[in-house]
Design a protein around this motif. Structure first.
Motif, PDB file in Angstrom:
ATOM      1  N   GLY A  58     -26.848  -1.063   9.456  1.00  0.00           N
ATOM      2  CA  GLY A  58     -27.572   0.208   9.415  1.00  0.00           C
ATOM      3  C   GLY A  58     -26.701   1.232   8.718  1.00  0.00           C
ATOM      4  O   GLY A  58     -25.689   1.675   9.263  1.00  0.00           O
ATOM      5  N   ALA A  59     -27.076   1.602   7.502  1.00  0.00           N
ATOM      6  CA  ALA A  59     -26.229   2.477   6.677  1.00  0.00           C
ATOM      7  C   ALA A  59     -26.822   3.879   6.560  1.00  0.00           C
ATOM      8  O   ALA A  59     -28.033   4.058   6.542  1.00  0.00           O
ATOM      9  CB  ALA A  59     -26.062   1.876   5.287  1.00  0.00           C
ATOM     10  N   PRO A 109     -31.526   4.313  10.253  1.00  0.00           N
ATOM     11  CA  PRO A 109     -30.841   4.372   8.975  1.00  0.00           C
ATOM     12  C   PRO A 109     -31.425   3.361   7.997  1.00  0.00           C
ATOM     13  O   PRO A 109     -32.324   2.591   8.337  1.00  0.00           O
ATOM     14  CB  PRO A 109     -29.403   4.023   9.328  1.00  0.00           C
ATOM     15  CG  PRO A 109     -29.525   3.109  10.504  1.00  0.00           C
ATOM     16  CD  PRO A 109     -30.731   3.610  11.272  1.00  0.00           C
ATOM     17  N   CYS A 110     -30.887   3.339   6.790  1.00  0.00           N
ATOM     18  CA  CYS A 110     -31.290   2.352   5.784  1.00  0.00           C
ATOM     19  C   CYS A 110     -30.710   1.000   6.198  1.00  0.00           C
ATOM     20  O   CYS A 110     -29.520   0.897   6.470  1.00  0.00           O
ATOM     21  CB  CYS A 110     -30.740   2.724   4.407  1.00  0.00           C
ATOM     22  SG  CYS A 110     -31.415   4.248   3.742  1.00  0.00           S
ATOM     23  N   ASN A 111     -31.550  -0.004   6.244  1.00  0.00           N
ATOM     24  CA  ASN A 111     -31.081  -1.328   6.638  1.00  0.00           C
ATOM     25  C   ASN A 111     -30.747  -2.194   5.439  1.00  0.00           C
ATOM     26  O   ASN A 111     -31.471  -2.212   4.441  1.00  0.00           O
ATOM     27  CB  ASN A 111     -32.118  -2.040   7.504  1.00  0.00           C
ATOM     28  CG  ASN A 111     -32.126  -1.506   8.909  1.00  0.00           C
ATOM     29  OD1 ASN A 111     -31.093  -1.119   9.444  1.00  0.00           O
ATOM     30  ND2 ASN A 111     -33.286  -1.483   9.540  1.00  0.00           N
ATOM     31  N   ILE A 112     -29.647  -2.892   5.581  1.00  0.00           N
ATOM     32  CA  ILE A 112     -29.209  -3.893   4.616  1.00  0.00           C
ATOM     33  C   ILE A 112     -29.014  -5.169   5.418  1.00  0.00           C
ATOM     34  O   ILE A 112     -28.417  -5.135   6.500  1.00  0.00           O
ATOM     35  CB  ILE A 112     -27.876  -3.491   3.936  1.00  0.00           C
ATOM     36  CG1 ILE A 112     -28.045  -2.233   3.089  1.00  0.00           C
ATOM     37  CG2 ILE A 112     -27.357  -4.611   3.061  1.00  0.00           C
ATOM     38  CD1 ILE A 112     -27.687  -0.976   3.797  1.00  0.00           C
ATOM     39  N   VAL A 120     -27.368 -14.284   0.984  1.00  0.00           N
ATOM     40  CA  VAL A 120     -28.380 -13.364   0.475  1.00  0.00           C
ATOM     41  C   VAL A 120     -28.064 -11.963   0.988  1.00  0.00           C
ATOM     42  O   VAL A 120     -27.739 -11.779   2.158  1.00  0.00           O
ATOM     43  CB  VAL A 120     -29.804 -13.783   0.922  1.00  0.00           C
ATOM     44  CG1 VAL A 120     -30.849 -12.768   0.462  1.00  0.00           C
ATOM     45  CG2 VAL A 120     -30.135 -15.174   0.410  1.00  0.00           C
ATOM     46  N   VAL A 121     -28.170 -11.000   0.084  1.00  0.00           N
ATOM     47  CA  VAL A 121     -28.017  -9.590   0.441  1.00  0.00           C
ATOM     48  C   VAL A 121     -29.320  -8.908   0.054  1.00  0.00           C
ATOM     49  O   VAL A 121     -29.787  -9.040  -1.079  1.00  0.00           O
ATOM     50  CB  VAL A 121     -26.835  -8.927  -0.305  1.00  0.00           C
ATOM     51  CG1 VAL A 121     -26.725  -7.450   0.064  1.00  0.00           C
ATOM     52  CG2 VAL A 121     -25.535  -9.658  -0.005  1.00  0.00           C
ATOM     53  N   SER A 122     -29.921  -8.188   1.000  1.00  0.00           N
ATOM     54  CA  SER A 122     -31.161  -7.467   0.741  1.00  0.00           C
ATOM     55  C   SER A 122     -31.020  -6.037   1.228  1.00  0.00           C
ATOM     56  O   SER A 122     -30.436  -5.790   2.289  1.00  0.00           O
ATOM     57  CB  SER A 122     -32.343  -8.116   1.469  1.00  0.00           C
ATOM     58  OG  SER A 122     -32.537  -9.446   1.044  1.00  0.00           O
ATOM     59  N   VAL A 123     -31.563  -5.119   0.435  1.00  0.00           N
ATOM     60  CA  VAL A 123     -31.538  -3.703   0.808  1.00  0.00           C
ATOM     61  C   VAL A 123     -32.968  -3.192   0.915  1.00  0.00           C
ATOM     62  O   VAL A 123     -33.848  -3.611   0.159  1.00  0.00           O
ATOM     63  CB  VAL A 123     -30.734  -2.837  -0.201  1.00  0.00           C
ATOM     64  CG1 VAL A 123     -29.286  -3.280  -0.270  1.00  0.00           C
ATOM     65  CG2 VAL A 123     -31.358  -2.862  -1.580  1.00  0.00           C
TER      66      VAL A 123
END
Length: 127
Positions: A56-57, A78-81, A91-94
């Motif tokens: 949570g960024a 927050p923005c989740n990644i 895998v990285v997802s934003v």
């Protein structure tokens, strides 16, 4: 509806989390929460799951600006990644913050969401 951006990378899972965290910092984000989904599911319902973490960024100046424009926006912060293993890749997802503009009727939010989207895309590109 597409609600995020993803990429598969060759970094091991733990290194990917470190890299994502470092790249978030470069864009002014801090990680407020780290949810280890694998560990949580094992503890709560005793099931095995792949390595999967939700970060949570938050970028405080942008979050402050957005909350001044729309108080209830905190429901979507927050923005989740997410970072997870898939086969021999990580895998990285934003999250795409432009999605918020489809569900919140506030003409001031698209500019803020676009700013965050650009930052998160740069994070993803740098990983």
């Amino acid at each position: 509806m597409k609600y995020g951006f993803s990429k598969s990378i060759d970094l091991p899972f733990e290194q990917a989390i470190e890299k994502v965290t470092d790249e978030l910092k470069k864009e002014g984000f801090g990680v407020l929460t780290t949810i280890d989904v694998k560990e949580t599911l094992k503890k709560k319902i005793n099931v095995d799951f792949k390595k999967y973490t939700i970060l949570g960024a938050c970028n405080p100046p942008i979050a402050h600006q957005a909350l001044l424009e729309e108080e209830e926006l905190g429901l979507l912060l927050p923005c989740n990644i997410i970072v997870y293993e898939k086969g021999d890749k990580t895998v990285v997802s934003v999250f795409d913050p432009m999605v918020m503009t489809k569900i919140i009727d506030n003409e001031k939010l698209p500019a803020v969401a676009k700013q965050v989207q650009e930052k998160l895309k740069r994070v993803l590109q740098a990983v």
